[in-house]
Write a protein that holds these residues in place. Structure first.
Motif, mmCIF file in Angstrom:
data_model
loop_
_atom_site.group_PDB
_atom_site.id
_atom_site.type_symbol
_atom_site.label_atom_id
_atom_site.label_comp_id
_atom_site.label_asym_id
_atom_site.label_seq_id
_atom_site.Cartn_x
_atom_site.Cartn_y
_atom_site.Cartn_z
ATOM 1 N N SER A 108 -0.298 5.697 -0.429
ATOM 2 C CA SER A 108 -1.294 6.695 -0.839
ATOM 3 C C SER A 108 -0.877 7.311 -2.163
ATOM 4 C CB SER A 108 -1.416 7.803 0.215
ATOM 5 O OG SER A 108 -1.999 7.272 1.390
ATOM 6 N N LYS A 159 5.812 3.781 2.429
ATOM 7 C CA LYS A 159 6.250 4.646 3.543
ATOM 8 C C LYS A 159 6.523 3.798 4.786
ATOM 9 C CE LYS A 159 4.439 8.855 4.066
ATOM 10 N NZ LYS A 159 3.487 9.921 4.492
ATOM 11 N N ARG A 213 -1.410 10.597 -4.720
ATOM 12 C CA ARG A 213 -1.902 11.983 -4.754
ATOM 13 C C ARG A 213 -1.788 12.610 -6.135
ATOM 14 N NH1 ARG A 213 0.643 11.132 0.074
ATOM 15 N NH2 ARG A 213 -0.637 11.416 1.943
ATOM 16 N N HIS A 249 0.823 -1.233 0.000
ATOM 17 C CA HIS A 249 0.000 0.000 0.000
ATOM 18 C C HIS A 249 0.847 1.269 0.000
ATOM 19 C CE1 HIS A 249 -2.528 3.293 1.141
ATOM 20 N NE2 HIS A 249 -1.678 3.529 2.128
HETATM 21 C C1 LIG Z 1 -8.178 9.029 8.047
HETATM 22 C C2 LIG Z 1 -7.057 9.522 7.158
HETATM 23 C C3 LIG Z 1 -7.039 10.840 6.736
HETATM 24 C C4 LIG Z 1 -6.051 11.288 5.857
HETATM 25 N N1 LIG Z 1 -6.107 12.577 5.402
HETATM 26 C C5 LIG Z 1 -5.208 12.987 4.468
HETATM 27 C C6 LIG Z 1 -5.327 14.298 3.905
HETATM 28 O O1 LIG Z 1 -6.213 15.083 4.255
HETATM 29 N N2 LIG Z 1 -4.435 14.664 2.945
HETATM 30 C C7 LIG Z 1 -3.442 13.805 2.520
HETATM 31 O O2 LIG Z 1 -2.675 14.195 1.637
HETATM 32 N N3 LIG Z 1 -3.304 12.558 3.049
HETATM 33 C C8 LIG Z 1 -4.167 12.130 3.994
HETATM 34 N N4 LIG Z 1 -4.084 10.851 4.519
HETATM 35 C C9 LIG Z 1 -3.036 9.935 4.041
HETATM 36 C C10 LIG Z 1 -1.925 9.778 5.079
HETATM 37 O O3 LIG Z 1 -1.142 10.940 5.099
HETATM 38 C C11 LIG Z 1 -1.089 8.542 4.706
HETATM 39 O O4 LIG Z 1 -1.877 7.390 4.781
HETATM 40 C C12 LIG Z 1 0.113 8.396 5.660
HETATM 41 O O5 LIG Z 1 1.019 9.461 5.490
HETATM 42 C C13 LIG Z 1 0.862 7.098 5.375
HETATM 43 O O6 LIG Z 1 1.274 7.051 4.008
HETATM 44 P P1 LIG Z 1 0.846 5.848 3.058
HETATM 45 O O7 LIG Z 1 -0.650 5.778 3.040
HETATM 46 O O8 LIG Z 1 1.410 6.183 1.704
HETATM 47 O O9 LIG Z 1 1.454 4.604 3.616
HETATM 48 C C14 LIG Z 1 -5.021 10.394 5.432
HETATM 49 C C15 LIG Z 1 -5.038 9.072 5.889
HETATM 50 C C16 LIG Z 1 -6.027 8.645 6.744
HETATM 51 C C17 LIG Z 1 -6.029 7.209 7.212
#
Ligand SMILES: Cc1cc2nc3c(=O)[nH]c(=O)nc-3n(C[C@H](O)[C@H](O)[C@H](O)COP(=O)(O)O)c2cc1C
Length: 277
Positions: free
Chosen positions: A39, A200, A41, A37
């Protein structure tokens, strides 16, 4: 997830601050998928195929749900102007606007309320914090099921907690009834592979797992210090500058001002009709 690492490499990337955990079971395709996994963007403008949303929702609804109450709803948003307004109400997270699909996950006790009213039943339990927590937990579990399904289909996702910065504005924009609240948003689309992030790192397991009972030991500080170094390496490598984890965490939790408008959540929830007793 496109560009998936083999399971052992994914495990090593997840845990640079500890000895890589045993990989005995990591070859399982679902586990290997979860370990990969990240995230997303940045999205391409490739449209989503017909029927995709329905499949993703079925995956979401397959998650466990407390007492089978199913106290969540989903609002799908694809209208660009609405997305711009949602982005503006979410601390101007511009990338939100580039996703072909945006989901708003709703903690929703309003359906129960309506069903109760239609049947002449008084449902005072709805007015308790516990019921709101149930709705929140159910929505989060369903959302994460959808993330896993989306990634399995080659899509990328990013949660948007910033959606909670102005809960009343979001409610009005989406026409949410009382006792419903947009908990978080989620961008979905095909990842722009040029801008795909790396896996990450997470805290060493010794800092988060307690055997039998919770124990605070000196190892916690040592593990966090190793993780802080690992996050510095990570952020430097992925071009996010030299950012350590600890100062960011401290900054994020420093006080009301660092909660990006979300310090007034109790008041906002009450404005949206939740009893929170
Ligand atoms: C409930 C929740 C809210 C989040 N809100 C944001 C957000 O508003 N903007 C953003 O860029 N990432 C957001 N994230 C992503 C997190 O920053 C990200 O999951 C975390 O840094 C770990 O990185 P990864 O998902 O790439 O492993 C959110 C994640 C979660 C679980």
């Amino acid at each position: 997830m496109p560009d998936a690492l083999p399971p052992r490499a994914a495990l090593a990337a997840r845990y640079p601050a500890q000895d890589t955990p045993p990989a005995a079971f990591a070859d399982n395709p679902i586990v290997a998928h979860l370990l990969n996994h990240r995230s997303v963007r940045a999205f391409t403008d490739k449209p989503l195929p017909e029927g995709l949303i329905e499949t993703l929702v079925a995956a979401a609804q397959s998650a466990p749900t407390s007492s089978n109450l199913q106290t969540w709803s989903l609002v799908t948003v694809q209208d660009r102007e609405r997305l711009s307004r949602l982005a503006a109400a979410s601390n101007r997270q511009g990338f939100l606007n580039t996703a072909p699909l945006f989901l708003v996950w709703v903690a929703d006790l309003s359906r129960n309320q309506r069903l109760g009213e239609a049947a002449g039943q008084t449902l005072e339990g709805i007015d308790y914090l516990e019921s709101y927590m149930v709705a929140m937990i159910d929505a989060a579990l369903a959302a994460q099921n959808l993330v896993v399904a989306a990634e399995a289909l080659g899509l990328g996702t990013c949660y948007i907690g910033a959606l909670r910065s102005k809960p009343e504005v979001i409610s009005e924009e989406l026409n949410l009834p009382p006792n419903a609240m947009g908990l978080f948003g989620m961008c979905i689309g095909y990842p722009d592979m040029e801008r795909l992030s790396d896996i990450k790192p997470r805290l060493p397991q010794s800092a988060v797992v307690h055997r039998e009972t919770y124990k605070v030991t000196p190892e916690e500080a040592a593990a966090v210090a190793r993780y802080d170094d690992a996050m510095l390496d990570f952020s430097t490598r992925v071009g996010q500058g030299e950012v350590r984890w600890l100062p960011r965490m401290f900054q994020r939790l420093a006080g009301a001002g660092s909660l990006s408008g979300r310090h007034r959540m109790t008041e906002a929830l009450k404005n949206l009709g939740f009893g929170l007793k």
